[in-house]
Scaffold this active site. Structure first.
Site, PDB file in Angstrom:
ATOM      1  N   LYS A   1       0.552  -1.219   0.038  1.00 60.98           N
ATOM      2  CA  LYS A   1       0.387   0.193   0.227  1.00 60.98           C
ATOM      3  C   LYS A   1       0.679   1.576   0.094  1.00 60.98           C
ATOM      4  CE  LYS A   1      -4.290  -1.669   2.109  1.00 60.98           C
ATOM      5  NZ  LYS A   1      -5.298  -2.259   3.344  1.00 60.98           N
TER       6      LYS A   1
ATOM      7  N   LYS B   1      -3.492 -11.323  -6.531  1.00 59.07           N
ATOM      8  CA  LYS B   1      -4.692 -11.960  -6.099  1.00 59.07           C
ATOM      9  C   LYS B   1      -5.912 -10.657  -6.761  1.00 59.07           C
ATOM     10  CE  LYS B   1      -4.487  -8.387  -2.423  1.00 59.07           C
ATOM     11  NZ  LYS B   1      -4.806  -8.420  -1.019  1.00 59.07           N
TER      12      LYS B   1
ATOM     13  N   LYS C   1      -9.265  -4.679  -5.053  1.00 59.05           N
ATOM     14  CA  LYS C   1     -10.216  -3.972  -5.440  1.00 59.05           C
ATOM     15  C   LYS C   1      -9.707  -2.143  -6.284  1.00 59.05           C
ATOM     16  CE  LYS C   1     -12.702  -4.060  -1.222  1.00 59.05           C
ATOM     17  NZ  LYS C   1     -12.957  -3.906  -0.190  1.00 59.05           N
TER      18      LYS C   1
HETATM   19  P1  TYM Z   1     -10.693  -6.351   3.385  1.00 65.22           P
HETATM   20  O1  TYM Z   1     -11.395  -5.165   3.362  1.00 65.22           O
HETATM   21  O2  TYM Z   1      -9.152  -6.402   2.022  1.00 65.22           O
HETATM   22  O3  TYM Z   1     -10.557  -7.337   2.619  1.00 65.22           O
HETATM   23  C1  TYM Z   1     -12.182  -9.025   3.165  1.00 65.22           C
HETATM   24  C2  TYM Z   1     -12.039 -10.054   3.207  1.00 65.22           C
HETATM   25  O4  TYM Z   1     -12.250 -10.415   1.871  1.00 65.22           O
HETATM   26  C3  TYM Z   1     -10.673 -10.961   2.151  1.00 65.22           C
HETATM   27  N1  TYM Z   1     -10.501 -11.100   0.210  1.00 65.22           N
HETATM   28  C4  TYM Z   1      -9.856 -11.880  -0.321  1.00 65.22           C
HETATM   29  N2  TYM Z   1     -10.433 -13.355  -0.215  1.00 65.22           N
HETATM   30  C5  TYM Z   1     -10.198 -14.268  -1.228  1.00 65.22           C
HETATM   31  N3  TYM Z   1      -9.539 -13.793  -2.575  1.00 65.22           N
HETATM   32  C6  TYM Z   1      -9.076 -12.494  -2.727  1.00 65.22           C
HETATM   33  N4  TYM Z   1      -8.385 -11.844  -3.441  1.00 65.22           N
HETATM   34  C7  TYM Z   1      -9.484 -11.519  -1.155  1.00 65.22           C
HETATM   35  N5  TYM Z   1      -8.915 -10.248  -1.390  1.00 65.22           N
HETATM   36  C8  TYM Z   1     -10.125  -9.844   0.006  1.00 65.22           C
HETATM   37  C9  TYM Z   1      -9.997 -10.418   3.039  1.00 65.22           C
HETATM   38  O5  TYM Z   1      -8.907 -11.592   2.977  1.00 65.22           O
HETATM   39  C10 TYM Z   1     -10.726 -10.199   4.209  1.00 65.22           C
HETATM   40  O6  TYM Z   1     -10.637 -11.057   4.937  1.00 65.22           O
HETATM   41  N6  TYM Z   1      -7.482  -5.789   6.782  1.00 65.22           N
HETATM   42  C11 TYM Z   1      -8.657  -6.275   6.428  1.00 65.22           C
HETATM   43  C12 TYM Z   1     -10.051  -5.802   7.403  1.00 65.22           C
HETATM   44  C13 TYM Z   1      -9.694  -6.391   8.876  1.00 65.22           C
HETATM   45  C14 TYM Z   1     -10.178  -7.508   9.772  1.00 65.22           C
HETATM   46  C15 TYM Z   1      -9.793  -7.117  10.762  1.00 65.22           C
HETATM   47  C16 TYM Z   1     -10.275  -8.926   8.696  1.00 65.22           C
HETATM   48  C17 TYM Z   1      -9.600  -4.894   9.791  1.00 65.22           C
HETATM   49  N7  TYM Z   1     -10.030  -5.761  10.789  1.00 65.22           N
HETATM   50  C18 TYM Z   1      -9.963  -8.220  11.690  1.00 65.22           C
HETATM   51  C19 TYM Z   1     -10.183  -9.810  10.027  1.00 65.22           C
HETATM   52  C20 TYM Z   1      -9.744  -9.224  11.630  1.00 65.22           C
HETATM   53  C21 TYM Z   1      -8.913  -6.192   5.158  1.00 65.22           C
HETATM   54  O7  TYM Z   1      -8.424  -4.886   4.436  1.00 65.22           O
HETATM   55  O8  TYM Z   1     -10.115  -6.492   4.270  1.00 65.22           O
END
Ligand code: TYM
Length: 329
Positions: free
Chosen positions: A112, A194, A197
């Site tokens: 990032k 992967k 977004k």
């Molecule tokens: P975020 O918002 O990027 O993504 C949300 C969830 O989607 C999963 N994910 C994927 N899984 C499979 N293939 C992909 N290409 C893919 N892209 C995203 C992510 O692994 C995630 O589970 N930091 C986290 C949000 C967060 C969080 C937390 C998660 C904040 N606090 C506490 C768990 C516990 C995030 O940015 O996810």
């Protein structure tokens, strides 16, 4: 006593099928077995500059999306992170137990900050500590996430263990849960990466994309110049990515998915995967979403009462933490 789950998603842009297969789908399947808190993590989202109007709307829409995907607000605590101050407060306490070196090693921070070189802010650096706070705040046992969050989860465990070693048993040390299929859904335009977004429209399929757009995106998916449909992520990243999406969309394992396409052409694979996603994922979710979004008052009420519930679970842990380090309560 049921064990506790916490997980969250950032309300940035559109949610895609990677988010669904890697995370939300599993949240839904775990909702009966556990006490679950699922948060729309808006405080995490602002570590990258957001358009305020878009963030506002995306945050409210995310609540409807969680529900449309099958999360029942009566069974789960579905709330907006910034509605409960405990996250930011525990984050500060835990930042005094997080080492700069640990944060500097985080892959997502490196990615990032490379993409946002003009805005490498303290929040972006401390992001994993806020994530740790989210999790530890509720005595969480299990965190269902996609593969890309594993490193953050390891850090959360390290911080919990470090704190407990100094002050006794304050935090539950969380375990990570990733699905067997769908933990790392690949980009359609560059299947060595992967699905994300932030890598452009062609690389992802949005959960809210209309059926013709979903079909078009799959038809344009990058494959290879060979003709054999075989799961081989090393040498056939595109085909393997499509087989994985098919397996996740149809709830079959990869071997079964591969058998189904034996001797078939790439064009057939692409349209069949697209149709499976349209029929089993996007269309049913969109039907429910379009209904829910018509009633913003109902959504606002759910957000409010869920945040109160989250606070009632988190506050005792927050107090225990403050007491442990010697703050006057
Ligand atoms: P975020 O918002 O990027 O993504 C949300 C969830 O989607 C999963 N994910 C994927 N899984 C499979 N293939 C992909 N290409 C893919 N892209 C995203 C992510 O692994 C995630 O589970 N930091 C986290 C949000 C967060 C969080 C937390 C998660 C904040 N606090 C506490 C768990 C516990 C995030 O940015 O996810």
């Amino acid at each position: 006593m049921k064990k506790t789950i916490f997980s969250g998603m950032q309300p940035t842009g559109v949610a895609h099928i990677g988010n669904y297969f890697g995370a939300i789908k599993n949240w839904v399947s775990l909702q009966d077995e556990y006490n679950c808190l699922y948060s729309i993590v808006d405080l995490h989202a602002i570590t990258i500059r957001q358009n305020p109007e878009e963030l506002y709307q995306n945050t409210l829409n995310a609540l409807a999306l969680y529900m449309a995907c099958g999360l029942d607000p009566d069974k789960n605590t579905i709330y907006i992170q910034s509605h409960y101050h405990g996250h930011a407060e525990l984050c500060w306490l835990l930042s005094c137990f997080t080492y700069m070196g640990e944060l500097g090693r985080m892959t997502q921070y490196k990615d990032k900050s490379a993409k946002n070189a003009d805005n490498i802010n303290l929040g972006l650096f401390a992001y994993p500590t806020l994530q740790t706070a989210d999790i530890l705040l509720f005595g969480t046992h299990l965190v269902p996430v996609g593969d890309d969050q594993k490193q953050h989860l390891e850090l959360a465990r390290d911080i919990a263990i470090r704190f407990n070693n100094i002050y006794g048993d304050v935090f539950t040390v969380p375990e990570v849960f990733t699905p067997k299929t769908g933990a790392r859904i690949k980009s359609l335009s560059d299947p060595t990466k992967k699905m994300s977004k932030s890598d452009g429209e062609a690389n992802y399929v949005g959960i809210l994309d209309p059926a013709d757009v979903v079909m078009k995106k799959f038809k344009r998916a990058v494959t290879d110049s060979d003709t054999e449909i075989r799961y081989d992520p090393e040498n056939k990243a595109g085909i393997s990515g499509l087989l994985e999406i098919y397996a996740a969309a149809c709830n079959v394992d990869i071997a079964a998915a591969q058998r189904e396409f034996e001797g078939k052409q790439y064009g057939h694979l692409k349209t069949t995967v697209a149709q499976a996603v349209i029929d089993n994922v996007t269309t049913p979710i969109q039907t429910k979403y379009n209904h829910l979004i018509k009633n913003p008052d109902h959504l606002a009420n759910i957000a409010k009462s869920s945040a109160e519930k989250a606070a009632s679970i988190g506050n005792p842990v927050l107090e225990k933490t403050k007491k442990a380090v010697g703050l006057v309560l």
